[in-house]
Design a protein around this motif. Structure first.
Motif, mmCIF file in Angstrom:
data_model
loop_
_atom_site.group_PDB
_atom_site.id
_atom_site.type_symbol
_atom_site.label_atom_id
_atom_site.label_comp_id
_atom_site.label_asym_id
_atom_site.label_seq_id
_atom_site.Cartn_x
_atom_site.Cartn_y
_atom_site.Cartn_z
ATOM 1 N N GLN A 53 0.822 -1.203 0.000
ATOM 2 C CA GLN A 53 0.000 0.000 0.000
ATOM 3 C C GLN A 53 0.859 1.258 0.000
ATOM 4 O O GLN A 53 0.579 2.218 -0.717
ATOM 5 C CB GLN A 53 -0.953 -0.014 1.197
ATOM 6 N N GLY A 54 1.942 1.239 0.771
ATOM 7 C CA GLY A 54 2.826 2.396 0.811
ATOM 8 C C GLY A 54 3.505 2.666 -0.514
ATOM 9 O O GLY A 54 3.800 3.815 -0.859
ATOM 10 N N ALA A 55 3.750 1.588 -1.299
ATOM 11 C CA ALA A 55 4.410 1.728 -2.597
ATOM 12 C C ALA A 55 3.422 1.942 -3.733
ATOM 13 O O ALA A 55 3.839 2.032 -4.902
ATOM 14 C CB ALA A 55 5.254 0.481 -2.874
ATOM 15 N N GLY A 56 2.134 2.025 -3.430
ATOM 16 C CA GLY A 56 1.131 2.210 -4.471
ATOM 17 C C GLY A 56 0.861 0.964 -5.294
ATOM 18 O O GLY A 56 0.321 1.052 -6.402
ATOM 19 N N LEU A 57 1.191 -0.200 -4.750
ATOM 20 C CA LEU A 57 1.016 -1.467 -5.482
ATOM 21 C C LEU A 57 -0.240 -2.209 -5.064
ATOM 22 O O LEU A 57 -0.542 -3.274 -5.622
ATOM 23 C CB LEU A 57 2.237 -2.369 -5.255
ATOM 24 N N ALA A 58 -0.979 -1.682 -4.079
ATOM 25 C CA ALA A 58 -2.195 -2.333 -3.602
ATOM 26 C C ALA A 58 -3.202 -1.266 -3.185
ATOM 27 O O ALA A 58 -2.819 -0.195 -2.707
ATOM 28 C CB ALA A 58 -1.890 -3.252 -2.421
ATOM 29 N N PRO A 59 -4.497 -1.547 -3.346
ATOM 30 C CA PRO A 59 -5.535 -0.604 -2.899
ATOM 31 C C PRO A 59 -5.667 -0.608 -1.379
ATOM 32 O O PRO A 59 -5.066 -1.445 -0.691
ATOM 33 C CB PRO A 59 -6.800 -1.141 -3.570
ATOM 34 N N ASP A 60 -6.476 0.312 -0.864
ATOM 35 C CA ASP A 60 -6.668 0.390 0.581
ATOM 36 C C ASP A 60 -7.333 -0.861 1.146
ATOM 37 O O ASP A 60 -7.085 -1.223 2.299
ATOM 38 C CB ASP A 60 -7.514 1.619 0.938
ATOM 39 N N ARG A 76 -7.868 -16.954 3.277
ATOM 40 C CA ARG A 76 -8.224 -15.632 2.771
ATOM 41 C C ARG A 76 -7.914 -14.596 3.849
ATOM 42 O O ARG A 76 -8.391 -14.701 4.978
ATOM 43 C CB ARG A 76 -9.705 -15.560 2.391
ATOM 44 N N ILE A 77 -7.113 -13.612 3.461
ATOM 45 C CA ILE A 77 -6.697 -12.549 4.370
ATOM 46 C C ILE A 77 -7.336 -11.256 3.898
ATOM 47 O O ILE A 77 -7.143 -10.837 2.748
ATOM 48 C CB ILE A 77 -5.158 -12.411 4.399
ATOM 49 N N HIS A 78 -8.099 -10.620 4.762
ATOM 50 C CA HIS A 78 -8.840 -9.406 4.422
ATOM 51 C C HIS A 78 -8.086 -8.194 4.965
ATOM 52 O O HIS A 78 -7.909 -8.047 6.179
ATOM 53 C CB HIS A 78 -10.246 -9.466 5.011
ATOM 54 N N VAL A 79 -7.640 -7.327 4.066
ATOM 55 C CA VAL A 79 -6.816 -6.175 4.423
ATOM 56 C C VAL A 79 -7.635 -4.905 4.231
ATOM 57 O O VAL A 79 -8.283 -4.732 3.189
ATOM 58 C CB VAL A 79 -5.547 -6.120 3.554
ATOM 59 N N ALA A 80 -7.603 -4.028 5.218
ATOM 60 C CA ALA A 80 -8.331 -2.764 5.125
ATOM 61 C C ALA A 80 -7.537 -1.666 5.808
ATOM 62 O O ALA A 80 -7.254 -1.762 7.008
ATOM 63 C CB ALA A 80 -9.714 -2.886 5.753
ATOM 64 N N ARG A 81 -7.173 -0.650 5.041
ATOM 65 C CA ARG A 81 -6.515 0.516 5.625
ATOM 66 C C ARG A 81 -7.579 1.544 5.980
ATOM 67 O O ARG A 81 -8.380 1.938 5.136
ATOM 68 C CB ARG A 81 -5.508 1.119 4.648
ATOM 69 N N GLU A 82 -7.562 1.982 7.237
ATOM 70 C CA GLU A 82 -8.506 2.981 7.725
ATOM 71 C C GLU A 82 -7.732 4.015 8.514
ATOM 72 O O GLU A 82 -7.282 3.751 9.623
ATOM 73 C CB GLU A 82 -9.587 2.328 8.590
ATOM 74 N N GLY A 83 -7.544 5.180 7.926
ATOM 75 C CA GLY A 83 -6.774 6.221 8.590
ATOM 76 C C GLY A 83 -5.338 5.795 8.807
ATOM 77 O O GLY A 83 -4.654 5.361 7.878
ATOM 78 N N ALA A 84 -4.890 5.854 10.053
ATOM 79 C CA ALA A 84 -3.499 5.531 10.361
ATOM 80 C C ALA A 84 -3.271 4.036 10.552
ATOM 81 O O ALA A 84 -2.123 3.616 10.713
ATOM 82 C CB ALA A 84 -3.064 6.277 11.622
ATOM 83 N N HIS A 85 -4.340 3.230 10.519
ATOM 84 C CA HIS A 85 -4.208 1.812 10.838
ATOM 85 C C HIS A 85 -4.508 0.943 9.626
ATOM 86 O O HIS A 85 -5.379 1.255 8.813
ATOM 87 C CB HIS A 85 -5.137 1.423 11.987
ATOM 88 N N CYS A 86 -3.776 -0.158 9.535
ATOM 89 C CA CYS A 86 -4.030 -1.183 8.534
ATOM 90 C C CYS A 86 -4.459 -2.443 9.278
ATOM 91 O O CYS A 86 -3.706 -2.969 10.099
ATOM 92 C CB CYS A 86 -2.783 -1.443 7.689
ATOM 93 N N TRP A 87 -5.676 -2.919 8.994
ATOM 94 C CA TRP A 87 -6.240 -4.045 9.719
ATOM 95 C C TRP A 87 -6.118 -5.316 8.889
ATOM 96 O O TRP A 87 -6.444 -5.327 7.697
ATOM 97 C CB TRP A 87 -7.700 -3.782 10.055
ATOM 98 N N ILE A 88 -5.661 -6.394 9.530
ATOM 99 C CA ILE A 88 -5.468 -7.681 8.879
ATOM 100 C C ILE A 88 -6.477 -8.648 9.484
ATOM 101 O O ILE A 88 -6.357 -9.045 10.648
ATOM 102 C CB ILE A 88 -4.033 -8.206 9.088
#
Length: 280
Positions: A232-239, A254-266
């Motif tokens: 995500q930091g390198a622009g290679l994945a969506p939020d 299946r791993i569900h990734v969600a960036r919300e504000g300052a946190h990235c939830w796995i």
């Protein structure tokens, strides 16, 4: 003297039994010595076995120690979700509604409950950036049988266990790998490749940790947490995206990734399979 202790075994990152990454959890871990924990982890022979203990930090709900057959880890992802599930199912009552705070070797890790799924906040990377050491790059390419142009990136994504990550051109290239674990020895190596646009999953992930007695880990939360922060930091994945892992071993994690504000939830589903007692 040994005693009966509550014990559960769960399947993490799956709703379908036997398709995720199994975790053994000794719910009543207080009083066990490190050698006993290590011996039981070798006996279960799973990628990780955890022991729940009273917290030493007043902000935490419980403390966990995480063992592989080869030794102890300061942090790991699927043991975090599985341990939180076991703690809650065994009657644990979080100090903060809707959120569990786990104490482990890297400190405090937040775990939230949302729509029936647990997710942990990705811990910050302790080491990041490209792998510069030529010897390490050569070891990775030889162990994966890769030509130099097949390795798009090799970066550190270390959030405690020591992960480095190799990015390949496609998910198919990741699935076709046939690693040489003798050459790989000493590395904790994740590999990631993207699926074509429009696929249900955005990435295929594999995790290799031969030194820990687990040549290939079925589904790996800590690696996916590190990958998410890098991609995500390198622009290679969506939020928000879903990663797949375990197909090479007959699993369907299946791993569900969600960036919300300052946190990235796995996040991932946890399926209980075994409940009983163990004599330790």
């Amino acid at each position: 003297m040994s005693e009966l202790r509550r014990f559960v075994q769960v399947d993490v990152f799956t709703r379908e039994p036997l398709k995720g990454n199994p975790l053994a959890v000794v719910v009543d871990g207080a009083g066990l010595g490190e050698s006993q924990m290590a011996a039981f982890a070798r006996w279960t022979n799973l990628s990780e076995t955890t022991f729940l203990l009273p917290p030493t930090d007043p902000a935490a709900d419980y403390r966990v120690r995480i063992f592989t057959p080869g030794g102890e880890l300061p942090f790991a992802g699927h043991p975090t979700l599985g341990s939180a599930h076991a703690w809650l199912a065994s009657g644990g009552d979080p100090k903060q509604p809707g959120e569990v705070v786990q104490e482990c070797g890297i400190g405090l890790v937040r775990v939230r409950r949302e729509n029936g799924r647990l997710a942990f906040a990705a811990p910050p990377l302790r080491r990041s950036g490209p792998v510069q050491e030529p010897a390490l790059r050569e070891q990775v390419m030889q162990s994966l049988h890769l030509e130099a142009d097949a390795l798009l990136d090799l970066v550190w994504v270390d959030n405690g266990p020591g992960w480095m990550a190799a990015r390949l051109a496609s998910a198919d290239a990741v699935l076709q790998l046939n690693p040489d674990f003798n050459v790989m020895r000493g590395l904790k190596l994740g590999v990631v490749g993207a699926y074509p646009p429009g696929s249900p999953q955005q990435f295929e992930v594999r995790a290799f940790v031969p030194t820990l007695g687990v040549p290939e880990d079925p589904v790996t939360g800590s690696l996916n947490a590190g990958l998410a922060l890098w991609l995500q930091g390198a622009g290679l994945a969506p939020d928000c995206y879903v990663a797949a892992q375990g197909a090479a071993l007959g699993r369907a994690g299946r791993i569900h990734v969600a960036r919300e504000g300052a946190h990235c939830w796995i996040g991932g589903d946890v399926t209980p399979l075994v409940h009983g007692q163990v004599r330790l």
